[in-house]
Design a protein around this motif. Sequence first.
Motif, PDB file in Angstrom:
ATOM      1  N   SER A 381      -4.900   6.027 -24.582  1.00  0.00           N
ATOM      2  CA  SER A 381      -4.350   5.696 -23.265  1.00  0.00           C
ATOM      3  C   SER A 381      -4.880   4.370 -22.760  1.00  0.00           C
ATOM      4  O   SER A 381      -4.141   3.583 -22.143  1.00  0.00           O
ATOM      5  CB  SER A 381      -4.683   6.818 -22.272  1.00  0.00           C
ATOM      6  OG  SER A 381      -4.125   8.046 -22.688  1.00  0.00           O
ATOM      7  N   PHE A 382      -6.157   4.084 -23.021  1.00  0.00           N
ATOM      8  CA  PHE A 382      -6.712   2.796 -22.619  1.00  0.00           C
ATOM      9  C   PHE A 382      -6.053   1.668 -23.398  1.00  0.00           C
ATOM     10  O   PHE A 382      -5.820   0.576 -22.853  1.00  0.00           O
ATOM     11  CB  PHE A 382      -8.219   2.783 -22.846  1.00  0.00           C
ATOM     12  CG  PHE A 382      -8.874   1.485 -22.455  1.00  0.00           C
ATOM     13  CD1 PHE A 382      -8.980   1.118 -21.125  1.00  0.00           C
ATOM     14  CD2 PHE A 382      -9.368   0.612 -23.421  1.00  0.00           C
ATOM     15  CE1 PHE A 382      -9.574  -0.084 -20.765  1.00  0.00           C
ATOM     16  CE2 PHE A 382      -9.959  -0.584 -23.069  1.00  0.00           C
ATOM     17  CZ  PHE A 382     -10.062  -0.939 -21.729  1.00  0.00           C
ATOM     18  N   GLY A 383      -5.738   1.921 -24.657  1.00  0.00           N
ATOM     19  CA  GLY A 383      -5.018   0.920 -25.437  1.00  0.00           C
ATOM     20  C   GLY A 383      -3.667   0.583 -24.828  1.00  0.00           C
ATOM     21  O   GLY A 383      -3.245  -0.581 -24.809  1.00  0.00           O
ATOM     22  N   ILE A 444      -7.572  -5.362 -30.510  1.00  0.00           N
ATOM     23  CA  ILE A 444      -8.308  -4.223 -29.950  1.00  0.00           C
ATOM     24  C   ILE A 444      -7.343  -3.188 -29.403  1.00  0.00           C
ATOM     25  O   ILE A 444      -7.481  -1.977 -29.649  1.00  0.00           O
ATOM     26  CB  ILE A 444      -9.276  -4.690 -28.846  1.00  0.00           C
ATOM     27  CG1 ILE A 444     -10.370  -5.563 -29.430  1.00  0.00           C
ATOM     28  CG2 ILE A 444      -9.890  -3.488 -28.115  1.00  0.00           C
ATOM     29  CD1 ILE A 444     -11.239  -6.245 -28.379  1.00  0.00           C
ATOM     30  N   ALA A 445      -6.340  -3.648 -28.669  1.00  0.00           N
ATOM     31  CA  ALA A 445      -5.354  -2.734 -28.093  1.00  0.00           C
ATOM     32  C   ALA A 445      -4.623  -1.955 -29.182  1.00  0.00           C
ATOM     33  O   ALA A 445      -4.433  -0.733 -29.074  1.00  0.00           O
ATOM     34  CB  ALA A 445      -4.360  -3.503 -27.228  1.00  0.00           C
ATOM     35  N   MET A 446      -4.235  -2.648 -30.246  1.00  0.00           N
ATOM     36  CA  MET A 446      -3.497  -1.984 -31.331  1.00  0.00           C
ATOM     37  C   MET A 446      -4.391  -1.014 -32.097  1.00  0.00           C
ATOM     38  O   MET A 446      -3.915   0.023 -32.589  1.00  0.00           O
ATOM     39  CB  MET A 446      -2.903  -3.020 -32.278  1.00  0.00           C
ATOM     40  CG  MET A 446      -1.813  -3.892 -31.635  1.00  0.00           C
ATOM     41  SD  MET A 446      -0.474  -2.929 -30.887  1.00  0.00           S
ATOM     42  CE  MET A 446       0.241  -2.149 -32.334  1.00  0.00           C
ATOM     43  N   SER A 447      -5.673  -1.331 -32.215  1.00  0.00           N
ATOM     44  CA  SER A 447      -6.571  -0.379 -32.878  1.00  0.00           C
ATOM     45  C   SER A 447      -6.756   0.872 -32.023  1.00  0.00           C
ATOM     46  O   SER A 447      -6.917   1.976 -32.546  1.00  0.00           O
ATOM     47  CB  SER A 447      -7.922  -1.034 -33.159  1.00  0.00           C
ATOM     48  OG  SER A 447      -8.609  -1.341 -31.962  1.00  0.00           O
ATOM     49  N   CYS A 448      -6.696   0.711 -30.708  1.00  0.00           N
ATOM     50  CA  CYS A 448      -6.822   1.863 -29.810  1.00  0.00           C
ATOM     51  C   CYS A 448      -5.629   2.811 -29.931  1.00  0.00           C
ATOM     52  O   CYS A 448      -5.777   4.031 -29.777  1.00  0.00           O
ATOM     53  CB  CYS A 448      -6.938   1.408 -28.360  1.00  0.00           C
ATOM     54  SG  CYS A 448      -8.499   0.608 -27.939  1.00  0.00           S
TER      55      CYS A 448
END
Length: 510
Positions: A381-383, A444-448
Motif C-alpha cells: 500500500s505504501f508503494g 523503490i515504489a515498484m519493489s514495494c
Amino acid sequence: MHHLMLLLILLGQIGENRAHVDWETRLRIAIGAAKGIAEIHKQNGGKLVHGNIKSSNILLDMQHYGCVSDLGLANMKETTFMPNSQYHAQEVNNTQHVSQASEVYSLGILILELLTRKSTEHLPGGPEPIDLVRLVGSVKSKERDTKVYDTDLLKHPTISKGMVEMLQIGINCVSRSIKKRPKMSEVVKMLDDIGRMNLGGKLVFVEDFIPTFDLDYMLKASAWVLGRGTVGSCFMVRLENGNTIVVKGLKYVLVTFMEFQQHMEVAWRMRHENIAGLWAYHFSRHYKLLVYDYYNWGSVSAALHVGAARGIAHIHRQDGRKLVHGNIKSSNVLINGKKYGIVSDGGLAKLVGPKRLLGMPNCAPEVKDTWKLSQAGDVYSFGVVLLELITGKQSHVTMGDGQVISLVEWIQSHLRDEWAFDVCDVQILKRINEEAAILQLLQIAMSCVAVVPERRPRMPEIVKMLEEISGLDPFDELSFDGMLEETLEQPSIESMLENLLEDLLPTLTP
C-alpha cells in the motif's frame, strides 16, 4: 499495576474519608476479574481452577480493571475453609473440592460486593461482614431492590438498567444449584454486554494531555467532513475556543470496550513524530470516536514520503513487531508544519468487522479482507502511495476506452514502451532535479508493489533508502541490538533489485 486490593476499596480504607468508587470502575473490576478467571479456566485442558477467588485477591490495573492474583496458591496444600466463609459455595469444604462452578459462585459474591459495597470479609476496624446471598435473596420487589445497592450508585438513575442486569448476573452466579450457575465464559459475555451500554460515556484523554473540552462541548462545535473511508468518517472540528481538531468516527466496531481500550493504549505507547497523535477517545453504544491533532494538507515534498515511511516503520515495531497499519492510502498521509508526512488511522482496520478488500487499488493482491492484513500488505500500500506521488495520479486510472485499472497496472503497461520519466508528474520533475533520484524512487515504489509478498522490502529498509535519496539525516530510534536485528532481517539492495527485475520481465516481453 496498582497493587491495591479490591477489599480496601470496597471498605473505604484508603484514607480517612470513604473513597468514591464510580459505576464505571465497579463494572471494569467485574469485567476484568471475570475475564481473568475465564482465561484460567481455559488452561490445562479446560480443567484449571484458581482456588481462592475473593476480593482481597483482586488487584486493579492502571485502567481500574480487575486483575486476579494468587493463582493456584490455595491448591498447594489442602485447606479446610472456615464455616462462615461466604466466598465459597456450599458444596466446597476444602481447596481440593474447588471447581470451576464454585468459582462462578465466588465471582457472584464479588459482584454483589461491588453493587452493595458491603463485604463478606472482616478487617480490623472495618464494618461487620454481611451475608450478601441472604440480603439479595430477600429482594422481592423494585422498592426493596433499592435497599440492596450502594447509595452512591442510586444517585445516578441513568445507570439503573445496568445495575439491575449486573445484580441478576450476581444472583445467577450464587445459585445453590450448580446446574443453574452460568459458565464463566457466559458471565464474561453478559458483563461485556453491559459494558457496551455503560462504559466510555465520556472523552478519555491521554495521560499527559490537559483537557480543555469535553464530549458535549465537542459535539456542539462546527464540523466539516474531511473524508469517508473503510473504517469510518473523518471530520474537522473547530471548537469555540478557536482550536481545531480532527475527529474520526468509526463504524462497524465489533470489539468490546475493554479490547477497544487496550488498542487505544497501544496507540498511546507508539507515539512518534510521524504518527498522528491521539488526544482522546470515546466509546459508547452510539459513537466510537477518536480525537487527533489537526494537520494541514500541504504540497508534496521529499520529507513527505520519508516521514510517512518512518511512521509506518515505527508502527511495525509495536506489539512484538506484529502490529499492522492496515489502511495505508494517500488520504491517511497528512503533513505537519515542517512538511513531514504524518500517518493516521494506524491499526484501526483491526477494530471493525471483516471488510472485503479484494480488488481495491491500494491493497496487495493477497489481501482479500481486513482479517488478512499483514506488514507486507502495508508495504504494498505504501508503494501505491509512492506511485501516486511520482505520477500525480490516483490509485486507479481510467483509460481512454473507459476501462478502470489500478495505478500499478498502468505503470507496468507504460514501462513496456516508454521511458521511466514519461510516467512521472511534471510537478515532481520540477521538485526533484536529479534524474537518478527519480529513478531510484520509482524503483523503490515498484519493489514495494511486487506480487510476491516475500520479495517486498520491509519498512526499515525502505526508510533507509528514502533517506539516502532525499539527503535527510537518518532518524535513529533503535538501540544497537534493534538495528542489528533489523539489518540481519533485511534482504540486500542487490537482491531486491534482482527480484524487481524478475517481476518486471513478464511486462517487458513483446
